[in-house]
Design a protein around this motif. Structure first.
Motif, PDB file in Angstrom:
ATOM      1  N   ARG A 116       0.809  -1.215   0.000  1.00  0.00           N
ATOM      2  CA  ARG A 116       0.000   0.000   0.000  1.00  0.00           C
ATOM      3  C   ARG A 116       0.844   1.268   0.000  1.00  0.00           C
ATOM      4  O   ARG A 116       0.346   2.347   0.245  1.00  0.00           O
ATOM      5  CB  ARG A 116      -0.936   0.012   1.209  1.00  0.00           C
ATOM      6  CG  ARG A 116      -1.870  -1.177   1.288  1.00  0.00           C
ATOM      7  CD  ARG A 116      -2.818  -1.043   2.462  1.00  0.00           C
ATOM      8  NE  ARG A 116      -3.806   0.009   2.224  1.00  0.00           N
ATOM      9  CZ  ARG A 116      -4.391   0.700   3.193  1.00  0.00           C
ATOM     10  NH1 ARG A 116      -4.073   0.486   4.460  1.00  0.00           N
ATOM     11  NH2 ARG A 116      -5.300   1.626   2.909  1.00  0.00           N
ATOM     12  N   HIS A 131      -6.107  -1.918  10.324  1.00  0.00           N
ATOM     13  CA  HIS A 131      -6.413  -2.849   9.242  1.00  0.00           C
ATOM     14  C   HIS A 131      -6.042  -4.281   9.595  1.00  0.00           C
ATOM     15  O   HIS A 131      -5.105  -4.533  10.353  1.00  0.00           O
ATOM     16  CB  HIS A 131      -5.696  -2.437   7.957  1.00  0.00           C
ATOM     17  CG  HIS A 131      -6.247  -1.187   7.348  1.00  0.00           C
ATOM     18  ND1 HIS A 131      -5.706   0.058   7.593  1.00  0.00           N
ATOM     19  CD2 HIS A 131      -7.299  -0.993   6.520  1.00  0.00           C
ATOM     20  CE1 HIS A 131      -6.398   0.967   6.934  1.00  0.00           C
ATOM     21  NE2 HIS A 131      -7.373   0.370   6.287  1.00  0.00           N
ATOM     22  N   THR A 133      -4.973  -6.436   7.358  1.00  0.00           N
ATOM     23  CA  THR A 133      -3.884  -6.870   6.497  1.00  0.00           C
ATOM     24  C   THR A 133      -2.572  -6.679   7.232  1.00  0.00           C
ATOM     25  O   THR A 133      -2.066  -5.561   7.344  1.00  0.00           O
ATOM     26  CB  THR A 133      -3.874  -6.073   5.185  1.00  0.00           C
ATOM     27  OG1 THR A 133      -5.153  -6.169   4.577  1.00  0.00           O
ATOM     28  CG2 THR A 133      -2.822  -6.613   4.237  1.00  0.00           C
ATOM     29  N   GLU A 182     -14.777   6.058   7.808  1.00  0.00           N
ATOM     30  CA  GLU A 182     -14.442   4.644   7.902  1.00  0.00           C
ATOM     31  C   GLU A 182     -15.588   3.793   8.451  1.00  0.00           C
ATOM     32  O   GLU A 182     -15.590   2.573   8.276  1.00  0.00           O
ATOM     33  CB  GLU A 182     -13.222   4.457   8.814  1.00  0.00           C
ATOM     34  CG  GLU A 182     -11.925   4.994   8.249  1.00  0.00           C
ATOM     35  CD  GLU A 182     -11.409   4.159   7.089  1.00  0.00           C
ATOM     36  OE1 GLU A 182     -11.175   2.957   7.278  1.00  0.00           O
ATOM     37  OE2 GLU A 182     -11.249   4.717   5.991  1.00  0.00           O
ATOM     38  N   SER A 282     -11.730  -2.327  -6.268  1.00  0.00           N
ATOM     39  CA  SER A 282     -12.408  -2.198  -4.977  1.00  0.00           C
ATOM     40  C   SER A 282     -13.462  -3.298  -4.864  1.00  0.00           C
ATOM     41  O   SER A 282     -14.238  -3.522  -5.801  1.00  0.00           O
ATOM     42  CB  SER A 282     -13.075  -0.838  -4.828  1.00  0.00           C
ATOM     43  OG  SER A 282     -12.121   0.176  -4.590  1.00  0.00           O
ATOM     44  N   GLY A 293     -11.263  -8.686   2.449  1.00  0.00           N
ATOM     45  CA  GLY A 293      -9.827  -8.523   2.273  1.00  0.00           C
ATOM     46  C   GLY A 293      -9.138  -9.812   1.891  1.00  0.00           C
ATOM     47  O   GLY A 293      -8.299  -9.842   0.979  1.00  0.00           O
ATOM     48  N   GLY A 308      -7.630  -5.363   3.196  1.00  0.00           N
ATOM     49  CA  GLY A 308      -8.788  -4.626   3.671  1.00  0.00           C
ATOM     50  C   GLY A 308      -9.436  -5.248   4.879  1.00  0.00           C
ATOM     51  O   GLY A 308      -8.774  -5.885   5.696  1.00  0.00           O
ATOM     52  N   HIS A 309     -10.752  -5.116   4.963  1.00  0.00           N
ATOM     53  CA  HIS A 309     -11.542  -5.533   6.112  1.00  0.00           C
ATOM     54  C   HIS A 309     -12.552  -6.602   5.712  1.00  0.00           C
ATOM     55  O   HIS A 309     -12.507  -7.146   4.610  1.00  0.00           O
ATOM     56  CB  HIS A 309     -12.291  -4.325   6.693  1.00  0.00           C
ATOM     57  CG  HIS A 309     -11.399  -3.198   7.103  1.00  0.00           C
ATOM     58  ND1 HIS A 309     -10.742  -3.174   8.302  1.00  0.00           N
ATOM     59  CD2 HIS A 309     -11.055  -2.054   6.453  1.00  0.00           C
ATOM     60  CE1 HIS A 309     -10.040  -2.054   8.393  1.00  0.00           C
ATOM     61  NE2 HIS A 309     -10.202  -1.364   7.285  1.00  0.00           N
ATOM     62  N   ARG A 312     -14.906  -4.341   3.192  1.00  0.00           N
ATOM     63  CA  ARG A 312     -14.291  -3.465   2.198  1.00  0.00           C
ATOM     64  C   ARG A 312     -12.851  -3.873   1.959  1.00  0.00           C
ATOM     65  O   ARG A 312     -12.113  -4.174   2.898  1.00  0.00           O
ATOM     66  CB  ARG A 312     -14.334  -2.004   2.655  1.00  0.00           C
ATOM     67  CG  ARG A 312     -15.735  -1.484   2.907  1.00  0.00           C
ATOM     68  CD  ARG A 312     -15.724  -0.009   3.212  1.00  0.00           C
ATOM     69  NE  ARG A 312     -14.927   0.292   4.390  1.00  0.00           N
ATOM     70  CZ  ARG A 312     -14.494   1.519   4.706  1.00  0.00           C
ATOM     71  NH1 ARG A 312     -14.749   2.531   3.896  1.00  0.00           N
ATOM     72  NH2 ARG A 312     -13.810   1.719   5.804  1.00  0.00           N
ATOM     73  N   ALA A 313     -12.468  -3.869   0.685  1.00  0.00           N
ATOM     74  CA  ALA A 313     -11.095  -4.205   0.338  1.00  0.00           C
ATOM     75  C   ALA A 313     -10.710  -3.463  -0.928  1.00  0.00           C
ATOM     76  O   ALA A 313     -11.570  -3.072  -1.726  1.00  0.00           O
ATOM     77  CB  ALA A 313     -10.938  -5.711   0.151  1.00  0.00           C
TER      78      ALA A 313
END
Length: 362
Positions: A116, A131, A133, A182, A282, A293, A308-309, A312-313
């Motif tokens: 990232r 996060h 990750t 977020e 995304s 993720g 990601g989560h 969401r990733a």
């Protein structure tokens, strides 16, 4: 190594056990003459607010120590640009900052070697992130990784509370918007500490400033990208796979994914756009526990990086070239892998919208 990765935080307040974390961070930074704050490429409101909060913490607790906030990539989304301009948040390109022995690096809202950042040449002295990750924390002197929290800004808000730092309306607005950005959507990826931080920040924030950040003006290219994404969206059972074409800024790919995730017939959305010779991706899931993720990392394995989560990733696939043939082949492979991960038959697919009629120009 000094660090915390304990998820057994109390759910009601920042208690005395957790109060020592900011002391540990400050003790790690004490020997250094200056601090450089870094984050992930194309920083979002959470990373921007976290850097701003860290600067305030250091300036109040270690007066006279310079703190440089950096930007890796660009400030892309209109709301993010408004936040930087209106707060304001002074940023220096990370590539222009030299790191020497007198400089401590604090990394927020990401971790080393997760794909990232544009460069991993300097090992940070401190890492603060929420996060899932996981990165390489070897050589990091202090790390505070709390994956159950919705935002890194919540962690930084806790540090300011611990040190009894009186914050300005501008900083309160930045931290509030960082957490809000977020934890919006349903179901929320947040814990009670995020909510507690929001309750504490709201009366201290500048509401007019917050409204201006939330509602920026948008360029024509924004609406053109939405038009392309709608025209190139395909429905596979409960998944929308959409192609945004070449985009003028990378964050709009995530905006497209959020837009389609509100469709009442889907549980998954994958949006893809071409940006600077690579594919920006995304992924969105409409329920907690979906491990978006992990799924996206499997989808891009060997092609690029992702993380990601639960819900969401995001990811990036580098291309050998940006020719239509290479792009089409890569899109086909991404679609095939995602359908396999979700156990969806590709023959179930259809275009989301039929061709629509046009009226004469008024």
């Amino acid at each position: 190594m000094t660090g915390d990765n304990d998820e057994r935080d109390p759910v009601s307040e920042f208690d005395s056990k957790r109060r020592v974390r900011s002391d540990r961070l400050l003790s790690v930074l004490e020997p250094y003459g200056r601090v450089v704050a870094v984050s992930h490429v194309n920083p979002d409101p959470d990373s921007l607010a976290s850097m701003l909060g860290i600067r305030e913490l250091i300036q109040k607790c270690q007066p006279g120590k310079p703190v440089i906030m950096t930007v890796d990539g660009i400030i892309a989304r209109a709301e993010n640009r408004a936040m930087v301009d209106l707060i304001p948040i002074p940023l220096v390109p990370v590539k222009s900052v030299a790191i020497d022995r007198e400089t401590a690096v604090v990394m927020v809202d990401t971790q080393p070697h997760t794909g990232r950042r544009s460069s991993e040449s300097a090992t940070p002295h401190a890492v603060i992130d929420h996060h899932e990750t996981g990165g390489d924390l070897g050589g990091v002197l202090y790390h505070d990784i709390r994956t159950h929290m919705g935002a890194s800004s919540t962690i930084v808000t806790g540090y300011l509370l611990e040190q009894k730092v009186v914050i300005s309306p501008q900083l309160a607005t930045a931290l509030l918007y960082g957490i809000e950005s977020e934890t919006t959507g349903y179901p929320r990826e947040a814990c009670s500490l995020d909510d507690g931080a929001l309750v504490w920040l709201f009366p201290r924030a500048d509401k007019e400033l917050l409204a201006r950040i939330r509602n920026p003006k948008l360029p024509q290219s924004h609406f053109a990208t939405f038009q392309r994404a709608l025209a190139n969206a395909f429905l596979y059972r409960d998944l929308i796979f959409t192609w945004c074409g070449e985009v003028s800024q990378p964050d709009i790919v995530a905006e497209i994914a959020d837009f389609f995730s509100r469709f009442d017939q889907v549980n998954w959305v994958l949006s893809v756009g071409l940006y600077e010779g690579g594919l920006k991706i995304s992924l969105r899931a409409n329920e907690l526990g979906r491990q978006a993720g992990e799924i996206l990392r499997d989808v891009v394995d060997g092609l690029g990086n992702a993380g990601g989560h639960d819900k969401r990733a995001g990811g990036l696939v580098a291309l050998a070239d940006a020719s239509p043939q290479t792009v089409d082949q890569t899109l086909t492979e991404l679609r095939r892998r995602l359908l396999a991960e979700l156990e969806v038959d590709e023959h179930q697919g259809r275009r989301l919208l039929n061709d629509f009629s046009r009226i004469p120009a008024p």
